[in-house]
Design a protein around this motif. Structure first.
Motif, PDB file in Angstrom:
ATOM      1  N   GLN A   1       0.792  -1.314   0.030  1.00  0.00           N
ATOM      2  CA  GLN A   1      -0.114   0.000   0.071  1.00  0.00           C
ATOM      3  C   GLN A   1       0.917   1.124   0.090  1.00  0.00           C
ATOM      4  N   VAL A   2       0.884   2.004  -1.052  1.00  0.00           N
ATOM      5  CA  VAL A   2       1.539   3.326  -1.010  1.00  0.00           C
ATOM      6  C   VAL A   2       0.928   4.378   0.009  1.00  0.00           C
ATOM      7  N   GLN A   3       1.892   4.997   0.447  1.00  0.00           N
ATOM      8  CA  GLN A   3       1.478   6.103   1.529  1.00  0.00           C
ATOM      9  C   GLN A   3       2.544   7.252   1.054  1.00  0.00           C
ATOM     10  N   LEU A   4       2.047   8.524   1.237  1.00  0.00           N
ATOM     11  CA  LEU A   4       2.697   9.563   1.207  1.00  0.00           C
ATOM     12  C   LEU A   4       2.267  10.486   2.274  1.00  0.00           C
ATOM     13  N   VAL A   5       3.298  10.729   3.218  1.00  0.00           N
ATOM     14  CA  VAL A   5       2.769  11.441   4.503  1.00  0.00           C
ATOM     15  C   VAL A   5       3.486  12.886   4.573  1.00  0.00           C
ATOM     16  N   GLU A   6       2.715  13.987   4.497  1.00  0.00           N
ATOM     17  CA  GLU A   6       3.158  15.497   4.725  1.00  0.00           C
ATOM     18  C   GLU A   6       3.367  15.672   6.098  1.00  0.00           C
ATOM     19  N   SER A   7       4.434  16.603   6.350  1.00  0.00           N
ATOM     20  CA  SER A   7       4.350  17.233   7.659  1.00  0.00           C
ATOM     21  C   SER A   7       5.281  18.669   7.359  1.00  0.00           C
ATOM     22  N   GLY A   8       5.044  19.314   8.546  1.00  0.00           N
ATOM     23  CA  GLY A   8       6.113  20.609   8.329  1.00  0.00           C
ATOM     24  C   GLY A   8       5.015  21.841   8.252  1.00  0.00           C
ATOM     25  N   GLY A   9       3.726  21.920   8.021  1.00  0.00           N
ATOM     26  CA  GLY A   9       2.984  22.910   7.788  1.00  0.00           C
ATOM     27  C   GLY A   9       2.829  23.430   9.145  1.00  0.00           C
ATOM     28  N   GLY A  10       2.066  25.033   9.015  1.00  0.00           N
ATOM     29  CA  GLY A  10       1.812  25.638  10.173  1.00  0.00           C
ATOM     30  C   GLY A  10       1.543  26.824   9.906  1.00  0.00           C
ATOM     31  N   LEU A  11       1.561  27.892  10.938  1.00  0.00           N
ATOM     32  CA  LEU A  11       1.371  29.232  10.696  1.00  0.00           C
ATOM     33  C   LEU A  11       2.554  30.125  10.873  1.00  0.00           C
ATOM     34  N   VAL A  12       2.889  30.855  10.030  1.00  0.00           N
ATOM     35  CA  VAL A  12       4.026  31.737   9.666  1.00  0.00           C
ATOM     36  C   VAL A  12       3.580  33.129   9.613  1.00  0.00           C
ATOM     37  N   GLN A  13       4.623  34.217   9.968  1.00  0.00           N
ATOM     38  CA  GLN A  13       4.248  35.525   9.652  1.00  0.00           C
ATOM     39  C   GLN A  13       4.977  35.774   7.948  1.00  0.00           C
ATOM     40  N   PRO A  14       4.322  36.611   7.502  1.00  0.00           N
ATOM     41  CA  PRO A  14       4.906  37.175   6.045  1.00  0.00           C
ATOM     42  C   PRO A  14       6.290  37.325   6.220  1.00  0.00           C
ATOM     43  N   GLY A  15       7.007  36.754   5.271  1.00  0.00           N
ATOM     44  CA  GLY A  15       8.606  36.962   5.171  1.00  0.00           C
ATOM     45  C   GLY A  15       9.083  35.527   5.908  1.00  0.00           C
TER      46      GLY A  15
END
Length: 115
Positions: A1-15
């Motif tokens: 079974q193929v799985q792709l798991v993303e991580s690292g997103g979040g809230l960040v200020q411009p720049g």
């Protein structure tokens, strides 16, 4: 079974900066082209950056010079380094693995750029 798991997103200020990761399992990672897409509210999913199995990269114009896609075949992981983030980069980011018509998608990770 193929799985792709993303991580690292979040809230960040411009720049600010974020690094997204996408780790694959269940496929021969080295022979797959990988890509990052994003989908903002009310908009269609769009390509952000891609990297071939040999390491060639391509970017859409709005992110050129700010985003960098890379891959670590030993870790079966593709990365998206995002610098100088703008409000309009806010979206759910998805990774995709593709080879000969077989496409696999991750579940997505939210990136919110807000002051």
């Amino acid at each position: 079974q193929v799985q792709l798991v993303e991580s690292g997103g979040g809230l960040v200020q411009p720049g600010g900066s974020l690094r997204l990761s996408c780790t694959a399992s269940g496929l021969i990672f080295t022979i797959y082209a990988m890509a990052w897409y994003r989908q903002a509210p009310g908009k269609e999913r769009e390509l952000v950056a891609g990297i071939s199995s040999s390491g060639s990269t391509n970017y859409v114009d709005p992110v050129k010079g700010r985003f960098t896609i890379s891959r670590d075949n030993a870790k079966k992981t593709v990365y998206l380094q995002m610098n100088s983030l703008k409000l309009e980069d806010t979206a759910v980011y998805y990774c995709k693995g593709a080879r000969r018509g077989n496409d696999y998608w991750g579940q997505g990770t939210q990136v919110t750029v807000s002051a």
